[in-house]
Design an enzyme around this catalytic site. Structure first.
Site, short mmCIF file in Angstrom:
data_model
loop_
_atom_site.label_atom_id
_atom_site.label_comp_id
_atom_site.label_asym_id
_atom_site.label_seq_id
_atom_site.Cartn_x
_atom_site.Cartn_y
_atom_site.Cartn_z
N LYS A 67 -1.93 51.03 91.66
CA LYS A 67 -1.79 50.05 90.57
C LYS A 67 -1.07 48.81 91.09
CE LYS A 67 -2.03 53.64 87.07
NZ LYS A 67 -1.35 54.61 86.20
N GLN A 102 4.15 56.03 83.91
CA GLN A 102 3.22 57.00 84.50
C GLN A 102 3.48 58.39 83.91
OE1 GLN A 102 0.66 56.22 86.52
NE2 GLN A 102 0.01 58.33 86.64
N ASP A 112 -1.55 50.72 78.40
CA ASP A 112 -2.19 52.04 78.46
C ASP A 112 -2.96 52.32 77.16
OD1 ASP A 112 -2.15 53.70 80.71
OD2 ASP A 112 -0.03 54.19 80.44
N1 GUN Z 1 -1.54 59.79 84.15
C1 GUN Z 1 -2.84 60.05 84.33
N2 GUN Z 1 -3.60 59.06 83.83
C2 GUN Z 1 -2.74 58.15 83.32
C3 GUN Z 1 -2.92 56.89 82.68
O1 GUN Z 1 -4.03 56.40 82.44
N3 GUN Z 1 -1.79 56.25 82.32
C4 GUN Z 1 -0.56 56.77 82.54
N4 GUN Z 1 0.51 56.07 82.14
N5 GUN Z 1 -0.35 57.93 83.13
C5 GUN Z 1 -1.45 58.61 83.52
#
Ligand code: GUN
Length: 275
Positions: free
Chosen positions: A48, A92, A115
């Site tokens: 990211k 996350q 998100d």
């Molecule tokens: N863990 C797995 N996929 C995601 C996601 O799309 N966003 C976040 N914040 N955590 C994740």
């Protein structure tokens, strides 16, 4: 069988975003909080951060120890909510057990919730109103669009009902006026449900659980699963036996890169909405 190349579609999306960022007076900013040191999460967060730099975003990577208190994490989010350089905040997941993930998500300002997990944004998705939408399902919709196949009225089966993927995925497909069935790992006679599926989205997190001969000939198969098996990554679908699908996403190089490119897309939307 044609491959839906997530790497290529994601690169095109990143290029488009980078072009839009260039003339802006301020770089859109994304903050990513990683709690603890789960290796898979660390890899995602690294990707990211790298993607942000590629498109010219300002990016803050915030590492917190796994024993951080609930209050300290909420305080960090509040600080970012009030930071004008930051347009998007992502925590996350999963979080360590002592932390309340729902409370953490609800503390993120909805306009910075890139998100799309905050109840306000999920509510808007449910009502097919504009808002920040969860990255993986939104990225899957972008991938489906590249096939040129019309979704209206099609039979879609979503396997998996998580808050992150399955549920919002079903809603995206419903908003596109498809006919949607939501299954999960406990569904009785899953192969029977898949028999008439024009589009299958697999997001259960079980390696190769969906066998190729369960897939209807000419179907579109989107594999969201990323499972580590004998030192290689495999999806939820047995790719090698699904050769009669019209389109399929590989693992890796399918949905994964699209989730991150869509996160950038959402951060740019959050920036524009906040301006
Ligand atoms: N863990 C797995 N996929 C995601 C996601 O799309 N966003 C976040 N914040 N955590 C994740």
């Amino acid at each position: 069988m044609k491959i839906i190349n997530g790497n290529k579609i994601a690169q095109a999306l990143r290029n488009k975003i980078a072009t839009k960022v260039k003339p802006l007076e301020r770089a859109p900013g994304l903050a990513v909080i990683l709690v603890g040191d789960d290796p898979a999460s660390a890899v995602y967060v690294h990707h990211k951060d790298k993607a942000c730099k590629e498109v010219g975003f300002y990016s803050e990577k915030i590492n917190k120890p796994s024993d951080i208190t609930q209050q300290a994490l909420l305080d960090e989010i509040t600080r970012l909510n009030n930071d004008d350089k930051i347009d998007g905040i992502l925590v996350q997941l999963p979080l360590p057990d002592h932390l309340d993930a729902s409370l953490v998500i609800e503390t993120i300002a909805p306009e910075k919730d890139v998100d799309g997990f905050h109840s306000e944004n999920i509510g808007k998705l449910m009502q097919n109103q504009p808002g920040l939408r969860p990255c993986t399902p939104k990225g899957v919709m972008s991938m489906l669009a590249t096939t040129g196949v019309d979704l209206v009225g099609k039979n879609c089966v979503v396997v998996g009902a998580s808050n992150i993927v399955g549920r919002p995925m079903a809603m995206e497909l419903l908003n596109a006026r498809a006919t949607v069935t939501i299954c999960n790992s406990k569904t009785i006679n899953l192969s029977g449900k898949l028999k008439n599926a024009d589009i299958v989205v697999a997001a259960v997190g079980r390696p190769k659980m969906i066998q190729g001969d369960w897939i209807k000939s000419g179907a579109i198969v989107i594999d969201v699963g990323i499972n580590r098996l004998e030192d290689k990554l495999v999806g939820d679908v047995d790719f090698d036996t699904a050769t009669h699908a019209a389109w399929i996403t590989p693992v890796p190089g399918g949905v994964g890169p699209m989730t991150i490119a869509t996160l950038l897309e959402n951060t740019l939307i959050a920036y524009q909405n906040r301006k």
